[in-house]
Design a protein around this motif. Structure first.
Motif, PDB file in Angstrom:
ATOM      1  N   THR A  74      10.004  -8.489  -2.730  1.00 49.35           N
ATOM      2  CA  THR A  74       8.634  -8.935  -2.450  1.00 49.35           C
ATOM      3  C   THR A  74       7.742  -8.742  -3.673  1.00 49.35           C
ATOM      4  O   THR A  74       7.740  -7.679  -4.288  1.00 49.35           O
ATOM      5  N   PHE A 119       2.742  -9.272  -0.397  1.00 48.49           N
ATOM      6  CA  PHE A 119       2.776  -9.490   1.044  1.00 48.49           C
ATOM      7  C   PHE A 119       1.387  -9.923   1.491  1.00 48.49           C
ATOM      8  O   PHE A 119       0.403  -9.234   1.229  1.00 48.49           O
ATOM      9  N   GLY A 170       0.667 -10.993   4.813  1.00 47.86           N
ATOM     10  CA  GLY A 170       0.438 -10.759   6.237  1.00 47.86           C
ATOM     11  C   GLY A 170       0.185 -12.062   6.971  1.00 47.86           C
ATOM     12  O   GLY A 170       0.567 -13.139   6.521  1.00 47.86           O
ATOM     13  N   GLY A 221       8.749   4.835   1.158  1.00 49.89           N
ATOM     14  CA  GLY A 221       7.993   4.830   2.406  1.00 49.89           C
ATOM     15  C   GLY A 221       8.674   5.645   3.483  1.00 49.89           C
ATOM     16  O   GLY A 221       9.315   6.659   3.205  1.00 49.89           O
ATOM     17  N   ARG A 263      -1.058 -11.361  -7.666  1.00 49.14           N
ATOM     18  CA  ARG A 263      -2.043 -10.556  -6.935  1.00 49.14           C
ATOM     19  C   ARG A 263      -3.467 -10.844  -7.422  1.00 49.14           C
ATOM     20  O   ARG A 263      -4.390 -10.929  -6.630  1.00 49.14           O
ATOM     21  N   PRO A 266      -2.906  -7.018   2.663  1.00 47.37           N
ATOM     22  CA  PRO A 266      -2.847  -5.894   3.590  1.00 47.37           C
ATOM     23  C   PRO A 266      -2.241  -4.635   2.969  1.00 47.37           C
ATOM     24  O   PRO A 266      -2.459  -3.543   3.450  1.00 47.37           O
ATOM     25  N   ASP A 267      -1.499  -4.795   1.884  1.00 54.60           N
ATOM     26  CA  ASP A 267      -0.895  -3.654   1.207  1.00 54.60           C
ATOM     27  C   ASP A 267      -1.451  -3.600  -0.212  1.00 54.60           C
ATOM     28  O   ASP A 267      -1.096  -4.415  -1.055  1.00 54.60           O
ATOM     29  N   SER A 268      -2.324  -2.633  -0.462  1.00 51.98           N
ATOM     30  CA  SER A 268      -2.965  -2.547  -1.773  1.00 51.98           C
ATOM     31  C   SER A 268      -2.299  -1.510  -2.676  1.00 51.98           C
ATOM     32  O   SER A 268      -2.829  -1.190  -3.736  1.00 51.98           O
ATOM     33  N   ARG A 269      -1.140  -0.998  -2.262  1.00 50.88           N
ATOM     34  CA  ARG A 269      -0.444  -0.012  -3.092  1.00 50.88           C
ATOM     35  C   ARG A 269       0.028  -0.651  -4.399  1.00 50.88           C
ATOM     36  O   ARG A 269       0.203  -1.865  -4.493  1.00 50.88           O
TER      37      ARG A 269
END
Length: 186
Positions: free
Chosen positions: A51, A54, A56, A89, A112, A123-126
């Motif tokens: 990935t 993501f 969402g 994770g 991004r 939704p995933d800002s890591r």
């Protein structure tokens, strides 16, 4: 421009940008994984990917804009080398590169940034951590070397994730080429 698929009943599509795993590497990875007795639930062979971003659940009406956005991302092709086994994770066992290719970081960053500039909040800002998930719901952590799985990355794609009675499936909606790498000076 790719054709826009029929939206689901809700009009929302679960989307992500990713690098596909070529069939010959997918088969080799799954054969190796089967011999390792890794804990957790194996990711189906057809779902192996890396990935990049993501997105969402997004409205199907956003697809033409995502296609235009992806066409603006220009990055060189590169070789992806996965040789490290790691847990990420909660319960994910993955293959990761020991060294992330500069072009891979660049591709993820450009995607991004383009999404952010178009007002999409991911939704995933890591921080981007390149990985190919082998199993989910693993009760223990693993770290170590794995055999080298490598392939030339020449394109990236936009994928839809959907569920049916047989489980989760990923469908490529469109793909975009990466430019050939610049030869090293002699």
């Amino acid at each position: 421009m790719p054709s826009v698929p029929e939206p689901q009943d809700t009009g929302l599509l679960r989307l992500f940008f990713a690098l596909p795993c070529p069939p010959e590497q997918t088969a080799a990875i799954c054969q190796w994984r089967a011999g390792q007795a890794l804990p957790g639930r194996p990711v189906p062979e057809a779902n192996l990917h890396l990935t990049l971003a993501f997105l969402g659940a997004q409205p199907a009406s956003l697809l033409p804009e995502l296609y235009r956005l992806a066409q603006t991302v220009h990055c060189p092709a590169f070789e992806l080398r996965l040789e490290h086994l790691d847990s990420l994770g909660h319960g994910f066992i993955c293959l990761r590169p020991s060294r992330t290719p500069v072009a891979l970081d660049q591709l993820a960053t450009l995607l991004r940034e383009a999404l952010f500039e178009h007002g999409l909040v991911l939704p995933d800002s890591r921080t981007f951590v390149p990985h190919l998930t082998l199993t989910r719901q693993a009760p223990q952590h693993l770290h170590g070397q794995a055999p080298l799985f490598a392939w030339p990355v020449t394109h990236f794609g936009l994928y839809q994730s959907y569920n049916d009675a047989e489980g989760v499936h990923y469908r490529e909606l469109a793909s975009w080429p990466l430019r050939p790498p610049t030869p090293a000076p002699i």
